[in-house]
Design an enzyme around this catalytic site. Structure first.
Site, short mmCIF file in Angstrom:
data_model
loop_
_atom_site.label_atom_id
_atom_site.label_comp_id
_atom_site.label_asym_id
_atom_site.label_seq_id
_atom_site.Cartn_x
_atom_site.Cartn_y
_atom_site.Cartn_z
N ASP A 67 0.84 -1.20 0.00
CA ASP A 67 0.00 0.00 0.00
C ASP A 67 0.87 1.25 0.00
O ASP A 67 2.10 1.16 0.15
CB ASP A 67 -0.97 -0.01 1.19
CG ASP A 67 -0.32 -0.48 2.49
OD1 ASP A 67 0.92 -0.49 2.57
OD2 ASP A 67 -1.05 -0.83 3.42
N ASP A 136 -8.32 -1.79 13.89
CA ASP A 136 -9.71 -1.93 13.41
C ASP A 136 -9.87 -3.13 12.47
O ASP A 136 -10.90 -3.27 11.82
CB ASP A 136 -10.17 -0.63 12.73
CG ASP A 136 -9.35 -0.29 11.48
OD1 ASP A 136 -8.44 -1.08 11.10
OD2 ASP A 136 -9.62 0.76 10.88
N HIS A 138 -7.99 -3.86 9.76
CA HIS A 138 -7.62 -3.70 8.35
C HIS A 138 -6.38 -4.53 8.00
O HIS A 138 -5.53 -4.79 8.84
CB HIS A 138 -7.44 -2.22 7.96
CG HIS A 138 -6.25 -1.52 8.55
ND1 HIS A 138 -6.35 -0.31 9.20
CD2 HIS A 138 -4.92 -1.82 8.57
CE1 HIS A 138 -5.15 0.08 9.59
NE2 HIS A 138 -4.26 -0.82 9.22
N GLU A 143 -9.87 -0.75 4.88
CA GLU A 143 -10.54 -0.42 6.13
C GLU A 143 -11.86 -1.19 6.23
O GLU A 143 -12.33 -1.77 5.24
CB GLU A 143 -10.79 1.10 6.17
CG GLU A 143 -9.50 1.94 6.24
CD GLU A 143 -8.83 1.92 7.62
OE1 GLU A 143 -8.94 0.93 8.35
OE2 GLU A 143 -8.17 2.93 7.95
C1 F6R Z 1 1.07 -1.17 6.16
C2 F6R Z 1 -0.15 -1.93 6.28
C3 F6R Z 1 -1.02 -1.83 7.49
C4 F6R Z 1 -0.25 -2.13 8.78
C5 F6R Z 1 -1.17 -2.00 9.99
C6 F6R Z 1 -0.46 -2.28 11.29
O1 F6R Z 1 1.72 -1.48 4.95
O2 F6R Z 1 -0.48 -2.63 5.39
O3 F6R Z 1 -2.09 -2.74 7.37
O4 F6R Z 1 0.25 -3.42 8.71
O5 F6R Z 1 -1.70 -0.71 10.01
O6 F6R Z 1 0.55 -1.34 11.49
P1 F6R Z 1 1.60 -1.52 12.68
O7 F6R Z 1 2.41 -2.72 12.36
O8 F6R Z 1 2.43 -0.28 12.65
O9 F6R Z 1 0.80 -1.69 13.91
#
Ligand code: F6R
Length: 260
Positions: A67, A136, A138, A143
């Protein structure tokens, strides 16, 4: 879905890095899908250590991004392109030519999303896709209420995700509202999905992902639809799993040669 409970983030990183190394030994030019954020950093560190120690040759590995933020200026240190180049590509001794990602600065963003889906398919598909999970639920930046069949496209971040990610920026105002993310349908096309979750803050999302119904409200629950999905969690992130003892016993009895 296999659930592996590890004592801490470091062991989770080691375990997943070894699975990636095993893949590269079988398929030296494997396409590795990487996630950003804090959770996967122990994986990247462990894999880079293996490469430095000569335990695996990653020189033909290919890296692709999950992403990207929309609207950050080119070269911004927190653009996911910059993060992946800094945290994954360079430590593995690879160059930018081994890397592909969506163009978050494109004038025609939807065309850039479509082009990225095509590029992934033309590259032969993702062999192993690493995933983190948002508080949440995702995955990527899909989302809650993202279509489970979605392709790479533009999404709007929830306020909760923007607040979770504000730690990477000087202020909440700087966190972009819009992102490009591989869709859930795109993610499900990878041959192996490996999700790492650590810390108590992820416990509820992990329990809903693993033991709840498949629901667009919890995008990560789509992993239940994948024939080869591995969820690696530390004790804190596993703390709300009803079947934790079963997952522990199953993994303890697993022959080592099977890997993940
Ligand atoms: C980032 C991504 C997000 C993160 C998620 C958790 O490339 O795909 O889904 O994996 O927001 O982020 P952290 O690991 O910082 O808690």
């Amino acid at each position: 879905m296999e659930v592996v409970i590890v004592p801490d983030a470091k062991e989770g990183g080691e375990l997943i890095a070894e699975a990636m190394a095993a893949l590269l030994r079988r398929k030296p030019d494997a396409l590795l899908g990487v996630a950003t954020g804090s959770t996967p950093l122990p994986i990247y560190e462990a894999l880079a250590n293996k490469v430095a120690a000569g335990a695996v040759d990653a020189s033909r590995a290919r890296i692709c991004q999950l992403d990207e933020y929309v609207g950050l200026p080119a070269g911004h240190p927190e653009s996911y392109r910059s993060v992946v180049l800094r945290e994954v590509v360079a430590p593995l001794g690879l160059g930018a030519d081994s890397f592909m990602g969506p163009d978050g600065a494109a004038e025609d963003l939807q065309a850039a999303c479509d082009a990225y889906d095509r590029a992934l398919a033309e590259a032969g598909g993702v062999d192993l896709q690493l995933l983190g999970i948002g508080t949440d639920g995702h995955i990527g930046f899909n989302e809650p209420c993202s279509s489970l069949a979605s392709r790479t496209r533009i999404k709007t971040l929830t306020q909760r995700t923007r607040e979770d990610n504000a730690r990477f920026f000087d202020s909440l105002d700087e966190v972009p509202h819009h992102v490009i993310t591989q869709g859930i349908g795109t993610i499900l096309e990878a041959r192996h999905l490996v999700l790492l979750a650590t810390g108590e803050g992820k416990a509820d999302a992990v329990a809903q992902t693993v033991e709840g119904p498949v629901s667009a409200l919890v995008p990560a629950s789509a992993l239940q639809l994948h024939p080869h999905a591995t969820v690696v969690v530390d004790e804190a992130a596993a703390s709300e799993l009803k079947l934790a003892d079963y997952f522990r016993a199953t993994y303890a009895a697993k022959p080592e040669w099977q890997g993940l």
